[in-house]
Design an enzyme around this catalytic site. Structure first.
Site, PDB file in Angstrom:
ATOM      1  N   LYS A  56     -36.886 -31.018   3.091  1.00  7.99           N
ATOM      2  CA  LYS A  56     -36.128 -31.152   1.839  1.00  7.99           C
ATOM      3  C   LYS A  56     -35.460 -32.523   1.794  1.00  7.99           C
ATOM      4  O   LYS A  56     -34.458 -32.758   2.453  1.00  7.99           O
ATOM      5  CB  LYS A  56     -35.041 -30.074   1.710  1.00  7.99           C
ATOM      6  N   GLY A 111     -27.108 -35.284   8.089  1.00 11.02           N
ATOM      7  CA  GLY A 111     -26.183 -35.272   6.955  1.00 11.02           C
ATOM      8  C   GLY A 111     -24.758 -35.198   7.455  1.00 11.02           C
ATOM      9  O   GLY A 111     -24.470 -35.549   8.610  1.00 11.02           O
ATOM     10  N   THR A 152     -21.019 -33.798   8.638  1.00 11.89           N
ATOM     11  CA  THR A 152     -20.581 -32.807   9.626  1.00 11.89           C
ATOM     12  C   THR A 152     -20.244 -31.480   8.942  1.00 11.89           C
ATOM     13  O   THR A 152     -20.566 -30.406   9.468  1.00 11.89           O
ATOM     14  CB  THR A 152     -19.381 -33.370  10.414  1.00 11.89           C
ATOM     15  N   GLU A 202     -27.899 -34.242  13.288  1.00  8.73           N
ATOM     16  CA  GLU A 202     -27.528 -35.670  13.296  1.00  8.73           C
ATOM     17  C   GLU A 202     -26.454 -35.815  12.220  1.00  8.73           C
ATOM     18  O   GLU A 202     -26.769 -35.834  11.034  1.00  8.73           O
ATOM     19  CB  GLU A 202     -28.738 -36.542  12.952  1.00  8.73           C
ATOM     20  N   CYS A 221     -24.706 -43.754   9.307  1.00  3.23           N
ATOM     21  CA  CYS A 221     -23.925 -42.917  10.219  1.00  3.23           C
ATOM     22  C   CYS A 221     -23.468 -43.723  11.439  1.00  3.23           C
ATOM     23  O   CYS A 221     -22.425 -43.448  12.016  1.00  3.23           O
ATOM     24  CB  CYS A 221     -24.778 -41.745  10.662  1.00  3.23           C
ATOM     25  N   GLU A 252     -14.781 -40.514   8.052  1.00  2.00           N
ATOM     26  CA  GLU A 252     -15.945 -41.329   7.723  1.00  2.00           C
ATOM     27  C   GLU A 252     -15.898 -41.711   6.242  1.00  2.00           C
ATOM     28  O   GLU A 252     -15.895 -40.833   5.381  1.00  2.00           O
ATOM     29  CB  GLU A 252     -17.216 -40.518   8.022  1.00  2.00           C
TER      30      GLU A 252
HETATM   31  P1  NAD Z   1     -24.812 -34.015   2.984  1.00  2.00           P
HETATM   32  O1  NAD Z   1     -24.449 -33.233   4.175  1.00  2.00           O
HETATM   33  O2  NAD Z   1     -24.033 -33.796   1.722  1.00  2.00           O
HETATM   34  O3  NAD Z   1     -26.327 -33.762   2.569  1.00  2.00           O
HETATM   35  C1  NAD Z   1     -27.393 -33.968   3.470  1.00  2.00           C
HETATM   36  C2  NAD Z   1     -28.545 -33.083   3.055  1.00  2.00           C
HETATM   37  O4  NAD Z   1     -28.147 -31.718   3.191  1.00  2.00           O
HETATM   38  C3  NAD Z   1     -29.000 -33.250   1.605  1.00  2.00           C
HETATM   39  O5  NAD Z   1     -30.401 -33.124   1.538  1.00  2.00           O
HETATM   40  C4  NAD Z   1     -28.328 -32.070   0.916  1.00  2.00           C
HETATM   41  O6  NAD Z   1     -29.002 -31.653  -0.252  1.00  2.00           O
HETATM   42  C5  NAD Z   1     -28.390 -31.016   1.999  1.00  2.00           C
HETATM   43  N1  NAD Z   1     -27.401 -29.940   1.873  1.00  2.00           N
HETATM   44  C6  NAD Z   1     -26.176 -29.982   1.286  1.00  2.00           C
HETATM   45  N2  NAD Z   1     -25.575 -28.766   1.369  1.00  2.00           N
HETATM   46  C7  NAD Z   1     -26.421 -27.948   2.046  1.00  2.00           C
HETATM   47  C8  NAD Z   1     -26.366 -26.590   2.476  1.00  2.00           C
HETATM   48  N3  NAD Z   1     -25.330 -25.809   2.213  1.00  2.00           N
HETATM   49  N4  NAD Z   1     -27.416 -26.093   3.158  1.00  2.00           N
HETATM   50  C9  NAD Z   1     -28.484 -26.867   3.450  1.00  2.00           C
HETATM   51  N5  NAD Z   1     -28.597 -28.155   3.048  1.00  2.00           N
HETATM   52  C10 NAD Z   1     -27.584 -28.702   2.375  1.00  2.00           C
HETATM   53  O7  NAD Z   1     -24.782 -35.524   3.430  1.00  2.00           O
HETATM   54  P2  NAD Z   1     -25.027 -36.797   2.550  1.00  2.00           P
HETATM   55  O8  NAD Z   1     -23.792 -37.091   1.789  1.00  2.00           O
HETATM   56  O9  NAD Z   1     -26.316 -36.634   1.805  1.00  2.00           O
HETATM   57  O10 NAD Z   1     -25.279 -37.902   3.686  1.00  2.00           O
HETATM   58  C11 NAD Z   1     -24.280 -38.627   4.258  1.00  2.00           C
HETATM   59  C12 NAD Z   1     -23.917 -38.043   5.617  1.00  2.00           C
HETATM   60  O11 NAD Z   1     -25.055 -38.044   6.473  1.00  2.00           O
HETATM   61  C13 NAD Z   1     -22.868 -38.862   6.353  1.00  2.00           C
HETATM   62  O12 NAD Z   1     -21.927 -38.026   6.928  1.00  2.00           O
HETATM   63  C14 NAD Z   1     -23.679 -39.559   7.427  1.00  2.00           C
HETATM   64  O13 NAD Z   1     -22.947 -39.954   8.558  1.00  2.00           O
HETATM   65  C15 NAD Z   1     -24.698 -38.548   7.760  1.00  2.00           C
HETATM   66  N6  NAD Z   1     -25.827 -39.191   8.412  1.00  2.00           N
HETATM   67  C16 NAD Z   1     -26.026 -38.950   9.751  1.00  2.00           C
HETATM   68  C17 NAD Z   1     -27.080 -39.577  10.410  1.00  2.00           C
HETATM   69  C18 NAD Z   1     -27.332 -39.375  11.877  1.00  2.00           C
HETATM   70  O14 NAD Z   1     -28.444 -39.652  12.323  1.00  2.00           O
HETATM   71  N7  NAD Z   1     -26.385 -38.903  12.665  1.00  2.00           N
HETATM   72  C19 NAD Z   1     -27.922 -40.430   9.707  1.00  2.00           C
HETATM   73  C20 NAD Z   1     -27.669 -40.641   8.369  1.00  2.00           C
HETATM   74  C21 NAD Z   1     -26.628 -40.001   7.729  1.00  2.00           C
END
Ligand code: NAD
Length: 487
Positions: A172, A225, A227, A247, A281, A381
């Site tokens: 997804k 995504g 935390t 991650e 991230c 963050e």
């Molecule tokens: P997010 O958690 O809002 O969304 C990430 C993904 O999860 C999206 O595809 C979203 O549609 C999905 N999602 C949202 N709610 C969900 C649920 N209840 N169940 C299943 N899926 C769900 O994050 P974001 O705002 O899209 O991304 C930014 C975050 O990602 C930051 O915190 C960043 O640090 C983190 N990130 C981490 C890494 C890593 O490798 N550690 C890399 C890139 C980004």
């Protein structure tokens, strides 16, 4: 431009007919509407992946690898188109999309293409008369959920090892940035990856994502995504006790000691926080400066930050583009007030640029704020072009500040003292540490975090292991009759 779901080798509308608007972050205009997957679509995708699993997992590993190598070549042949799509959809400056995102995506698929037939099991030296061997078996159908900050690259980080190891996939992409991933799906079909092996279901997190994380036929969920969402994924996965890889967020400490090469540290620290508008991230979002060099460093660093060229991501001169969404831009800017309320000092930026040509886009000036280690901007963050500066007077204090966060993903340090560098690399609580550099990644080197930054590793053999189960097989070679209960 592909805007449908990719299920069982075909592009299809969502069962409900729902769509999501995909906006251009440069000016807020509509790029296209994409089909929005919901639970029913995820069910179809999982069923397709399940049907495809037996043949894909039994295919010779070298043959799976060959298909991934072909995909890597195909991505390079389509470099310009993929780069344009990524920049249009995410706001990445085109020079980064051309020079980093697309080549790294191809490089990652190529690495795992080569890895497919290198993953070996083992033979364990057990008692005489018995043979014990351990195979690495694929898990089955894996679910993968990725965010919007590096959508193209994350398709390869997630799908590369999973496919090489013989799993089939339902992925997804983020609802905000699905376009480059859908193009990758088309290229996968072109190189001959069989129908159903990869299924792509862009849709909202609380519907499509949640259903995928809960799905009883999915054996593993790999999530990148925030935390907060990571915790929901763990909760959702408990029904069938699926494996989870997380991650998550970060708040990288980037430490500059008083013996550092300042020019290298200033440039490297700008890269650490301003690349991709700070939406990374692993960003070096906590800049820690030894008090002896802090003034000179900040003068030169602020000048550099103010000179960064903001502009249309499709312009090759642009060094920083817009943030990916309006909501996210507003959230990043809200941290400027958070900093001020706690006594923080804004040294540079802190607002949208005045340039009228950028008025309709989601731009934020490179922002440098000085604050204290326990202030919110030093703990939470921000995920934007926003760096929090703190000063320290000795190594002990530097280490204490670096480790005073719940996250543990990226970290960096700048020093000419070799033993200090190695000591810090061992003591900083983080999955990755860069010495006299920052934010280097390679498909062979494990990537991931500790603490609230998650668990499991992407890249390298670690990733292949994370997409397999160890299966232990015992053979009674000498046909020994068990002595117990012998009659
Ligand atoms: P997010 O958690 O809002 O969304 C990430 C993904 O999860 C999206 O595809 C979203 O549609 C999905 N999602 C949202 N709610 C969900 C649920 N209840 N169940 C299943 N899926 C769900 O994050 P974001 O705002 O899209 O991304 C930014 C975050 O990602 C930051 O915190 C960043 O640090 C983190 N990130 C981490 C890494 C890593 O490798 N550690 C890399 C890139 C980004």
């Amino acid at each position: 431009m592909q805007n449908k779901l990719f299920i069982d080798g075909r592009f299809v509308d969502a069962v409900s007919g729902s769509t999501i608007d995909v906006l251009n972050p440069h000016d807020g205009s509509l790029i296209t509407k994409i089909a929005a997957a919901e639970a029913a679509d995820v069910d179809l995708a999982v069923a397709a992946a399940k049907r495809a699993f037996p043949a894909w997992s039994r295919m010779a590993a070298a043959e799976r690898g060959r298909l991934l190598l072909k995909l890597a070549d195909k991505i390079e042949e389509n470099l310009e188109e993929l780069a344009q799509l990524e920049s249009l959809d995410t706001g990445h400056p085109i020079r980064d999309s051309r020079g980093l995102d697309v080549p790294r995506t191809a490089g990652c698929f190529r690495y795992f293409g080569g890895m497919a037939d290198k993953l070996q099991g083992s033979v364990v030296p057990v008692e005489a008369g018995f043979l014990n061997y351990v195979q690495r078996a694929p898990i089955g159908v894996v679910g993968q959920i990725v965010p919007w900050n590096f959508p193209l690259m994350f398709t390869s980080w997630k799908m590369g090892p999973a496919l090489a190891a013989g799993n089939t996939i339902v992925i997804k992409p983020s609802e905000l940035t699905p376009l480059s991933s859908l193009r990758i799906a088309e290229l996968m079909a072109e190189v001959g990856i069989p129908d159903g092996v990869v299924n792509m279901v862009p849709g909202y997190g609380h519907t499509a994502g949640q259903h995928l994380a809960e799905h009883p036929e999915v054996g593993k969920i790999a999530f990148t995504g925030s935390t907060a969402t990571g915790r929901r994924i763990v909760e959702a996965s408990k029904g069938n006790l699926k494996r989870v890889q997380l991650e998550l967020g970060g708040k990288g400490a980037n430490i500059v000691f008083d013996d550092a090469n300042l020019t290298a540290a200033i440039n490297g620290s700008a890269w650490a926080i301003f690349h991709n508008q700070g939406q990374a991230c692993i960003a070096g979002s906590r800049l820690m400066l030894h008090e002896h060099i802090a003034e000179e460093f900040l003068d030169r660093f602020s000048q550099l930050a103010s000179s960064i060229r903001l502009g249309n991501p499709l312009d090759p001169q642009t060094e920083m583009g817009p943030l990916t969404s309006l909501q996210h831009r507003d959230r990043v800017l809200s941290f400027v007030n958070v900093a001020r309320e706690q006594g923080g000092r804004v040294l540079t930026g802190g607002k949208a640029p005045g340039n009228s040509a950028l008025a309709g886009g989601y731009y934020v000036e490179p922002t440098i704020v000085e604050a204290r280690p326990h202030d919110r901007v030093a703990q939470e963050e921000v995920f934007g072009p926003f760096v929090t500066v703190m000063r320290f007077s000795n190594d002990e204090e530097a280490l204490a500040i670096a480790n005073a966060t719940e996250y543990g993903l990226g970290s960096g340090l700048w020093t000419r003292d070799l033993s200090r560098a190695h000591q810090f690399a061992n003591k900083i609580n983080a999955g990755m540490c860069w010495i006299n550099c920052y934010k280097r990644v390679n498909p062979g080197s494990p990537f991931g975090g500790v603490g609230q930054s998650g668990y499991g590793r992407e890249m390298g053999f670690e990733a292949m292991h994370d997409y397999t189960e160890a299966r232990s097989v015992w053979v009674n070679v000498d046909a020994v009759v068990p002595p117990h209960f012998k009659r």
